[in-house]
Design a protein around this motif. Structure first.
Motif, mmCIF file in Angstrom:
data_model
loop_
_atom_site.group_PDB
_atom_site.id
_atom_site.type_symbol
_atom_site.label_atom_id
_atom_site.label_comp_id
_atom_site.label_asym_id
_atom_site.label_seq_id
_atom_site.Cartn_x
_atom_site.Cartn_y
_atom_site.Cartn_z
ATOM 1 N N ALA A 38 0.834 -1.197 0.000
ATOM 2 C CA ALA A 38 0.000 0.000 0.000
ATOM 3 C C ALA A 38 0.872 1.252 0.000
ATOM 4 N N GLN A 39 0.347 2.260 -0.683
ATOM 5 C CA GLN A 39 1.103 3.516 -0.721
ATOM 6 C C GLN A 39 0.861 4.310 0.554
ATOM 7 N N THR A 40 1.906 4.965 1.017
ATOM 8 C CA THR A 40 1.791 5.835 2.184
ATOM 9 C C THR A 40 2.480 7.158 1.897
ATOM 10 N N VAL A 41 1.960 8.198 2.514
ATOM 11 C CA VAL A 41 2.524 9.543 2.392
ATOM 12 C C VAL A 41 2.745 10.080 3.802
ATOM 13 N N THR A 42 3.952 10.568 4.063
ATOM 14 C CA THR A 42 4.301 11.018 5.412
ATOM 15 C C THR A 42 4.747 12.474 5.392
ATOM 16 N N GLN A 43 4.071 13.269 6.201
ATOM 17 C CA GLN A 43 4.490 14.643 6.439
ATOM 18 C C GLN A 43 4.848 14.715 7.917
ATOM 19 N N SER A 44 6.097 14.898 8.212
ATOM 20 C CA SER A 44 6.560 14.768 9.587
ATOM 21 C C SER A 44 6.470 16.070 10.380
ATOM 22 N N GLN A 45 6.298 17.196 9.702
ATOM 23 C CA GLN A 45 6.218 18.485 10.403
ATOM 24 C C GLN A 45 4.747 18.879 10.500
ATOM 25 N N PRO A 46 4.159 18.885 11.667
ATOM 26 C CA PRO A 46 2.740 19.240 11.769
ATOM 27 C C PRO A 46 2.476 20.732 11.605
ATOM 28 N N GLU A 47 3.473 21.545 11.916
ATOM 29 C CA GLU A 47 3.229 22.982 11.909
ATOM 30 C C GLU A 47 4.534 23.755 11.698
ATOM 31 N N MET A 48 4.441 24.862 10.957
ATOM 32 C CA MET A 48 5.598 25.745 10.763
ATOM 33 C C MET A 48 5.095 27.177 10.689
ATOM 34 N N SER A 49 5.992 28.089 11.037
ATOM 35 C CA SER A 49 5.676 29.495 10.830
ATOM 36 C C SER A 49 6.878 30.182 10.201
ATOM 37 N N VAL A 50 6.600 31.214 9.439
ATOM 38 C CA VAL A 50 7.647 31.909 8.706
ATOM 39 C C VAL A 50 7.268 33.380 8.598
ATOM 40 N N GLN A 51 8.268 34.226 8.453
ATOM 41 C CA GLN A 51 7.996 35.647 8.254
ATOM 42 C C GLN A 51 7.732 35.914 6.778
ATOM 43 N N GLU A 52 6.876 36.891 6.559
ATOM 44 C CA GLU A 52 6.586 37.323 5.197
ATOM 45 C C GLU A 52 7.892 37.594 4.450
ATOM 46 N N ALA A 53 7.919 37.189 3.173
ATOM 47 C CA ALA A 53 9.050 37.379 2.256
ATOM 48 C C ALA A 53 10.160 36.331 2.426
ATOM 49 N N GLU A 54 10.067 35.518 3.462
ATOM 50 C CA GLU A 54 11.064 34.463 3.636
ATOM 51 C C GLU A 54 10.742 33.262 2.750
ATOM 52 N N THR A 55 11.693 32.358 2.680
ATOM 53 C CA THR A 55 11.513 31.092 1.960
ATOM 54 C C THR A 55 11.310 29.973 2.968
ATOM 55 N N VAL A 56 10.400 29.076 2.659
ATOM 56 C CA VAL A 56 10.110 27.966 3.557
ATOM 57 C C VAL A 56 10.012 26.683 2.740
ATOM 58 N N THR A 57 10.450 25.578 3.361
ATOM 59 C CA THR A 57 10.400 24.275 2.696
ATOM 60 C C THR A 57 9.584 23.303 3.529
ATOM 61 N N LEU A 58 8.608 22.677 2.865
ATOM 62 C CA LEU A 58 7.737 21.699 3.503
ATOM 63 C C LEU A 58 8.178 20.319 3.021
ATOM 64 N N SER A 59 8.316 19.389 3.938
ATOM 65 C CA SER A 59 8.851 18.084 3.563
ATOM 66 C C SER A 59 7.744 17.027 3.434
ATOM 67 N N CYS A 60 8.031 16.037 2.618
ATOM 68 C CA CYS A 60 7.092 14.942 2.379
ATOM 69 C C CYS A 60 7.890 13.732 1.914
ATOM 70 N N THR A 61 7.602 12.584 2.466
ATOM 71 C CA THR A 61 8.162 11.343 1.946
ATOM 72 C C THR A 61 7.017 10.402 1.630
ATOM 73 N N TYR A 62 7.275 9.458 0.762
ATOM 74 C CA TYR A 62 6.231 8.530 0.352
ATOM 75 C C TYR A 62 6.837 7.159 0.162
ATOM 76 N N ASP A 63 5.963 6.198 0.089
ATOM 77 C CA ASP A 63 6.424 4.829 -0.126
ATOM 78 C C ASP A 63 5.512 4.165 -1.142
ATOM 79 N N THR A 64 6.094 3.559 -2.139
ATOM 80 C CA THR A 64 5.327 2.873 -3.169
ATOM 81 C C THR A 64 6.211 1.878 -3.877
ATOM 82 N N SER A 65 5.573 0.873 -4.459
ATOM 83 C CA SER A 65 6.295 -0.077 -5.303
ATOM 84 C C SER A 65 6.006 0.174 -6.783
ATOM 85 N N GLU A 66 5.152 1.169 -7.046
ATOM 86 C CA GLU A 66 4.826 1.515 -8.425
ATOM 87 C C GLU A 66 5.997 2.251 -9.073
ATOM 88 N N SER A 67 6.106 2.112 -10.385
ATOM 89 C CA SER A 67 7.190 2.779 -11.100
ATOM 90 C C SER A 67 6.738 4.095 -11.726
#
Lengths: 117, 116
Positions: free
Chosen positions: B1-30
């Motif tokens: 079964a495919q799974t999607v994991t977002q490990s950061q529940p919450e983030m805050s950033v100041q206006e005009a800054e750059t932010v990166t949201l992470s995600c990992t997944y698992d699948t056997s599909e190509s």
């Protein structure tokens, strides 16, 4: 623009009541979905329909049923509502992969927040 | 079964800054597709950006870009020049239509707050 309309934004029902959540889309999409959204759990798929009268169970179908008698309408039914079904319900629709280059693009309704007392 | 994991529940950033949201997944599909969806407060969920697994080039949409690392099964979203309107829940999602079903699997979401 694609429009997905959910019949009720807010509902309050009693335990044991039968509940109907209606969803209508106006873009001739074959695929329609019902998701449940809970804090900390994300979106979980209840049921998926890929054509009229066709349905497929999602990850959490227990306690729910669906109806797709017309292409544009997909109904979610709670036969006997329980307090643990208090949640936000999201309907979505999409074109099938064979009809689009934008595979997987879902169009969502505004959601129906159901409270079961 | 495919799974999607977002490990950061919450983030805050100041206006005009750059932010990166992470995600990992698992699948056997190509062959599969990955997405970032955005849900503003009390508003509809909308698609932000989409990536086909067979494409090596990372997708970009204006201020939004992804870092797709297929071998690591990682799919992060970068938001440049953050704006107050970027405040929302962000969901990473996956689908593999060739696996027989066109349903999307979503992660648990991450709440992003952009502060003035």
């Amino acid at each position: 623009d694609v429009k997905v309309t959910q019949s009720s934004r807010y509902l309050v029902k009693r335990t044991g009541e039968k509940v109907f959540l209606e969803c209508v889309q106006d873009m001739d999409h074959e695929n329609m979905f019902w998701y449940r959204q809970d804090p900390g759990l994300g979106l979980r798929l209840i049921y998926f329909s890929y054509d009229v009268k066709m349905k497929e169970k999602g990850d959490i179908p227990e306690g729910y049923s669906v109806s797709r008698e017309k292409k544009e309408r997909f109904s979610l039914i709670l036969e006997s509502a329980s307090t643990n079904q208090t949640s936000m319900y999201l309907c979505a629709s999409s074109l099938p992969a064979r009809r689009t280059v934008n595979t997987g693009e879902l169009f969502f309704g505004e959601g129906s927040r159901l409270t079961v007392l | 079964a495919q799974t999607v994991t977002q490990s950061q529940p919450e983030m805050s950033v100041q206006e005009a800054e750059t932010v990166t949201l992470s995600c990992t997944y698992d699948t056997s599909e190509s062959n599969y597709y990955l997405f970032w969806y955005k849900q503003p407060p009390s508003r509809q969920m909308i698609l932000v950006i989409r990536q086909e697994a067979y494409k090596q080039q990372n997708a970009t949409e204006n201020r939004f870009s992804v870092n797709f690392q297929k071998a690591a099964k990682s799919f992060s979203l970068k938001i440049s020049d953050s704006q107050l309107g970027d405040t929302a829940m962000y969901f990473c999602a996956f689908t593999a239509p060739q696996g027989g079903s066109e349903k999307l699997v979503f992660g648990k979401g991450m709440k992003l707050t952009v502060n003035p």
